[in-house]
Design a protein around this motif. Structure first.
Motif, PDB file in Angstrom:
ATOM      1  N   ILE A  40       0.842  -1.194   0.000  1.00 53.93           N
ATOM      2  CA  ILE A  40       0.000   0.000   0.000  1.00 53.93           C
ATOM      3  C   ILE A  40       0.882   1.250   0.000  1.00 53.93           C
ATOM      4  O   ILE A  40       1.668   1.466   0.917  1.00 53.93           O
ATOM      5  CB  ILE A  40      -0.936   0.022   1.231  1.00 53.93           C
ATOM      6  CG1 ILE A  40      -1.767  -1.267   1.308  1.00 53.93           C
ATOM      7  CG2 ILE A  40      -1.853   1.239   1.184  1.00 53.93           C
ATOM      8  CD1 ILE A  40      -2.589  -1.382   2.575  1.00 53.93           C
ATOM      9  N   GLN A  76      -6.941   0.396  -6.365  1.00 54.77           N
ATOM     10  CA  GLN A  76      -5.863  -0.381  -6.985  1.00 54.77           C
ATOM     11  C   GLN A  76      -5.207   0.427  -8.094  1.00 54.77           C
ATOM     12  O   GLN A  76      -5.864   1.155  -8.845  1.00 54.77           O
ATOM     13  CB  GLN A  76      -6.390  -1.693  -7.544  1.00 54.77           C
ATOM     14  CG  GLN A  76      -5.285  -2.668  -7.929  1.00 54.77           C
ATOM     15  CD  GLN A  76      -5.741  -4.110  -7.912  1.00 54.77           C
ATOM     16  OE1 GLN A  76      -6.916  -4.381  -8.083  1.00 54.77           O
ATOM     17  NE2 GLN A  76      -4.820  -5.038  -7.707  1.00 54.77           N
ATOM     18  N   TYR A  82      -1.491  -0.932  -4.358  1.00 55.67           N
ATOM     19  CA  TYR A  82      -2.656  -0.191  -3.891  1.00 55.67           C
ATOM     20  C   TYR A  82      -2.236   1.209  -3.434  1.00 55.67           C
ATOM     21  O   TYR A  82      -1.091   1.424  -3.025  1.00 55.67           O
ATOM     22  CB  TYR A  82      -3.340  -0.922  -2.729  1.00 55.67           C
ATOM     23  CG  TYR A  82      -3.917  -2.267  -3.124  1.00 55.67           C
ATOM     24  CD1 TYR A  82      -5.227  -2.375  -3.578  1.00 55.67           C
ATOM     25  CD2 TYR A  82      -3.134  -3.427  -3.064  1.00 55.67           C
ATOM     26  CE1 TYR A  82      -5.755  -3.605  -3.956  1.00 55.67           C
ATOM     27  CE2 TYR A  82      -3.651  -4.649  -3.437  1.00 55.67           C
ATOM     28  CZ  TYR A  82      -4.965  -4.735  -3.887  1.00 55.67           C
ATOM     29  OH  TYR A  82      -5.484  -5.951  -4.258  1.00 55.67           O
ATOM     30  N   VAL A 106     -11.485  -2.024  -1.120  1.00 48.98           N
ATOM     31  CA  VAL A 106     -10.917  -1.604  -2.400  1.00 48.98           C
ATOM     32  C   VAL A 106     -12.043  -1.008  -3.239  1.00 48.98           C
ATOM     33  O   VAL A 106     -13.049  -1.660  -3.487  1.00 48.98           O
ATOM     34  CB  VAL A 106     -10.273  -2.794  -3.150  1.00 48.98           C
ATOM     35  CG1 VAL A 106      -9.649  -2.307  -4.462  1.00 48.98           C
ATOM     36  CG2 VAL A 106      -9.230  -3.477  -2.286  1.00 48.98           C
TER      37      VAL A 106
END
Length: 313
Positions: A40, A76, A82, A106
């Motif tokens: 992330i 995404q 991400y 998400v």
């Protein structure tokens, strides 16, 4: 007799034949999934600071005991990684708690949608620094303006479109349009002066005036602040701005203006921080240093008075 054109009925999809309505509805719902924290990335130019303070340590301890109760929101990226939209503090607290994954939702978002959600979710916090407001308001205003362009592409509507974006932002954040403009002006300050605004050493009104100075002039102001241990008043900042716009502002002028004694100015004491830290307990928190020093001086004063009383006997 010719047959009438009868509209063809759409054939059901294979999935519709073998799944229930409840299952099809559930497939459309957003799900919480655990994502590796290392996968992330932070939101680009994220305007809100993630600070390791007491609140952060409390969040870390809560996550250690109960896990993350509110999932983060991510989108995404094209490379499969991400991007964090909402949850930077939860991510950092999870790292402090030695967690490898973070529960996330998400969501498929455009750049503008992601900016608006990121700003709105962070503006719910109790304490927001002036610099955070400035950059956040600027980012959201640009995103709202972009969204307006998609609905109205005529060039003669640019003016009204910007006004609508300003008004929408004002309604969303509960600030007047003039206040929003003042906070956005702060983004023109050099980082060091902006830090002084966040630390409440420079008030908002003089800071806005200083933002109109050229970078080299702002650095000259910073040097004078550090030498004179005095920050400009609103009136002084207005004078600095006027001289800058007239092209007459020099380093000498800046020094002369900032060295003036301001009405009701309380002289500031300057101490060597290293000398004080050497005699402080090692585990004392930064915000408790002032109270500790004052209490120590008061205790020493009482000790001297007792000593005098004993000597007088």
């Amino acid at each position: 007799m010719m047959a009438k054109n009868i509209p063809k009925m759409p054939l059901p999809k294979l999935d519709d034949l073998f799944t229930t309505e409840e299952e099809r509805t559930n497939d459309k719902l957003e799900k919480v999934i655990d994502i590796k924290i290392s996968d992330i990335d932070d939101f680009p130019d994220h305007p809100f600071k993630v600070i390791e303070n007491e609140d952060m340590y409390n969040m870390r301890d809560s996550i250690k005991e109960n896990g993350v109760l509110v999932p983060a929101l991510v989108r995404q990226k094209s490379d499969g990684r991400y991007e964090m939209v909402s949850g930077h503090r939860r991510k950092h607290a999870s790292q402090l708690a030695n967690k490898e994954t973070l529960p996330c939702i998400v969501r498929n978002l455009t750049d503008d949608e992601a900016v608006i959600i990121m700003v709105d979710s962070n503006l719910q916090r109790e304490e927001i620094l002036p610099s955070e407001k400035g950059f956040a308001y600027k980012m959201k205003l640009e995103a709202l303006s972009h969204q307006g362009k998609r609905n109205d592409l005529t060039s003669d509507q640019v003016g009204p479109k910007l006004i609508r974006s300003n008004e929408l932002l004002s309604n969303d954040v509960g600030e007047s349009i003039s206040n929003i403009k003042r906070y956005i002006r702060l983004t023109e300050l050099i980082p060091e002066l902006l830090d002084l605004v966040d630390e409440k050493q420079i008030a908002l009104s003089p800071a806005v005036e200083l933002s109109f100075l050229k970078d080299e002039e702002q650095y000259a102001v910073l040097d004078c602040i550090e030498c004179n241990v005095a920050t400009p008043s609103h009136a002084q900042a207005i004078r600095l701005k006027k001289m800058s716009q007239e092209g007459t502002l020099t380093t000498d002028e800046i020094e002369d203006i900032l060295s003036e004694e301001k009405p009701n100015q309380i002289p500031k004491m300057k101490f060597n921080a290293d000398r004080i830290r050497n005699v402080l307990p090692k585990n004392i928190e930064e915000k408790k240093i002032e109270d500790f020093v004052v209490n120590a001086i008061e205790f020493y004063g009482k000790h001297l008075q007792r000593q005098k009383s004993m000597d007088a006997r």
